[in-house]
Design an enzyme around this catalytic site. Structure first.
Site, PDB file in Angstrom:
ATOM      1  CE  LYS A 299       3.383  30.427 -62.672  1.00  0.00           C
ATOM      2  NZ  LYS A 299       3.541  30.803 -61.279  1.00  0.00           N
TER       3      LYS A 299
HETATM    4  N1  PY5 Z   1       7.405  34.414 -58.124  1.00  0.00           N
HETATM    5  C1  PY5 Z   1       6.655  33.318 -57.921  1.00  0.00           C
HETATM    6  C2  PY5 Z   1       7.139  32.271 -57.007  1.00  0.00           C
HETATM    7  C3  PY5 Z   1       5.437  33.161 -58.605  1.00  0.00           C
HETATM    8  O1  PY5 Z   1       4.710  32.062 -58.404  1.00  0.00           O
HETATM    9  C4  PY5 Z   1       4.972  34.173 -59.466  1.00  0.00           C
HETATM   10  C5  PY5 Z   1       3.648  34.042 -60.150  1.00  0.00           C
HETATM   11  C6  PY5 Z   1       5.785  35.319 -59.628  1.00  0.00           C
HETATM   12  C7  PY5 Z   1       6.996  35.395 -58.952  1.00  0.00           C
HETATM   13  C8  PY5 Z   1       5.391  36.422 -60.556  1.00  0.00           C
HETATM   14  O2  PY5 Z   1       5.430  36.003 -61.901  1.00  0.00           O
HETATM   15  P1  PY5 Z   1       4.520  36.642 -63.021  1.00  0.00           P
HETATM   16  O3  PY5 Z   1       4.694  38.097 -62.931  1.00  0.00           O
HETATM   17  O4  PY5 Z   1       5.052  36.091 -64.297  1.00  0.00           O
HETATM   18  O5  PY5 Z   1       3.129  36.224 -62.746  1.00  0.00           O
HETATM   19  N2  PY5 Z   1       2.667  33.328 -59.423  1.00  0.00           N
HETATM   20  C9  PY5 Z   1       1.439  32.845 -59.989  1.00  0.00           C
HETATM   21  C10 PY5 Z   1       0.583  33.973 -60.550  1.00  0.00           C
HETATM   22  O6  PY5 Z   1      -0.282  33.685 -61.359  1.00  0.00           O
HETATM   23  C11 PY5 Z   1       0.662  32.062 -58.954  1.00  0.00           C
HETATM   24  C12 PY5 Z   1       0.180  32.844 -57.779  1.00  0.00           C
HETATM   25  C13 PY5 Z   1      -0.856  32.177 -56.956  1.00  0.00           C
HETATM   26  O7  PY5 Z   1       0.746  35.139 -60.174  1.00  0.00           O
END
Ligand code: PY5
Length: 305
Positions: free
Chosen positions: A159
């Site tokens: 990430k």
């Molecule tokens: N896919 C992408 C591209 C992501 O950026 C995220 C999380 C997820 C999937 C979901 O992962 P998790 O469930 O571990 O959060 N994105 C970040 C978040 O905090 C940034 C969003 C603005 O949800």
């Protein structure tokens, strides 16, 4: 949603006043996207604020660092404790938490490893990422014309800050076209994920989601949802999906820390109808779990005090 300042930001081992939490304009990561980060949420529970799967998030931050060969000067336990300390110091009942590891002010070449490694943890109040009524009404999505990066270009297993240029292109395209969110295909045309969420489809009572080989981020919410669904007796399959699987889905939803669990209302103007029964059932248990109300998953609630 504008950010309301909190009192402190944790920077390299110390709590610094919000206004003083600044960095130099030659910070390497600003120029080349060479940082790694996490998005975490703390929720209000009967026993005080609890950070959802904090240790798992910090472990993912460490794995992201390993991929980019960043030597983080703090261990998992130190960063877990620092996160709790920041939530406590800011007296937050619930909040979004953003730990970031970045290459600071040093040299400006493309080898980031010669720059200092800095770590910051920021907390702020962040409401429903896709809107207050996204949970009940669902959101309108489009399949992006932008393709997702892959394992041999910019690895989706990490990430990293720079990879969000790709998400940003897709998000802007979606918003300017009148949609709430974009769903991204990989180079082979299989669904990877949305710009900041994982994607799930319900077909004939089975829950389907792209495998990590298709290039989605290995979401911690995704993992929680698969566990909850399996424990409910729902069959879960990680399988390659194409855009028409979304058009013809019985139900579909997206998951992520910021967005939480949001039903997909339509994809490229194909209506999926009101949020379905399977989506609602999983959503209900997941939200109870975030509030620390499900004994079975109490290990996921990491209390700050
Ligand atoms: N896919 C992408 C591209 C992501 O950026 C995220 C999380 C997820 C999937 C979901 O992962 P998790 O469930 O571990 O959060 N994105 C970040 C978040 O905090 C940034 C969003 C603005 O949800």
């Amino acid at each position: 949603m504008p950010i309301t300042p909190t009192k402190y930001v944790w920077m390299d081992g110390q709590l610094v006043e919000w206004e003083k939490a600044t960095i130099h304009v030659l910070t390497h990561t600003l120029h080349y996207g060479s940082g790694v980060f996490e998005g975490i949420r703390a929720y209000e529970t009967k026993r005080g604020p609890a950070v959802f799967r904090l240790t798992d998030h910090i472990q993912r931050l460490k794995r992201s660092s390993k991929i980019y060969m960043i030597d983080v000067p703090f261990g998992v336990e130190q960063l877990v404790e620092a996160t709790k300390e920041t939530v406590r110091a800011n007296e937050m009942k619930s909040c979004y938490i953003r730990p970031i590891v970045y290459h600071g002010y040093g040299e400006m070449g493309l080898n980031p490893l010669i720059c200092p490694v800095n770590v910051a943890i920021i907390t702020w109040t962040w409401g429903a990422y896709l809107g207050d009524d996204s949970f009940t009404k669902g959101v309108r999505t489009m399949v992006s014309s932008w393709r997702r990066y892959d394992h041999n270009t910019i690895p989706p297993a990490a990430k990293a800050t720079g990879q969000y240029l790709n998400s940003g292109l897709a998000k802007v395209e979606a918003v300017k076209s009148g949609y709430d969110e974009a769903i991204m295909l990989n180079a082979e045309g299989y669904i990877a994920d949305a710009t900041g969420e994982n994607v799930f489809v319900v077909r004939d009572g089975v829950l389907l989601t792209p495998p990590l080989s298709a290039g989605p981020l290995g979401g911690i919410t995704r993992d929680s949802i698969m566990t909850i669904a399996r424990d409910m007796g729902i069959s879960v399959q990680e399988t390659n999906l194409v855009r028409t699987d979304l058009y013809t889905a019985d139900e579909a939803f997206m998951t992520g820390t910021a967005a939480e669990l949001v039903p997909i209302r339509s994809v490229d103007e194909r209506d999926l109808g009101e949020p379905g029964a399977v989506t609602k059932k999983i959503q209900e248990t997941f939200f109870a779990c975030l509030r620390g109300e499900v004994e079975k998953y109490s290990d996921w609630n990491e209390y700050v005090a």
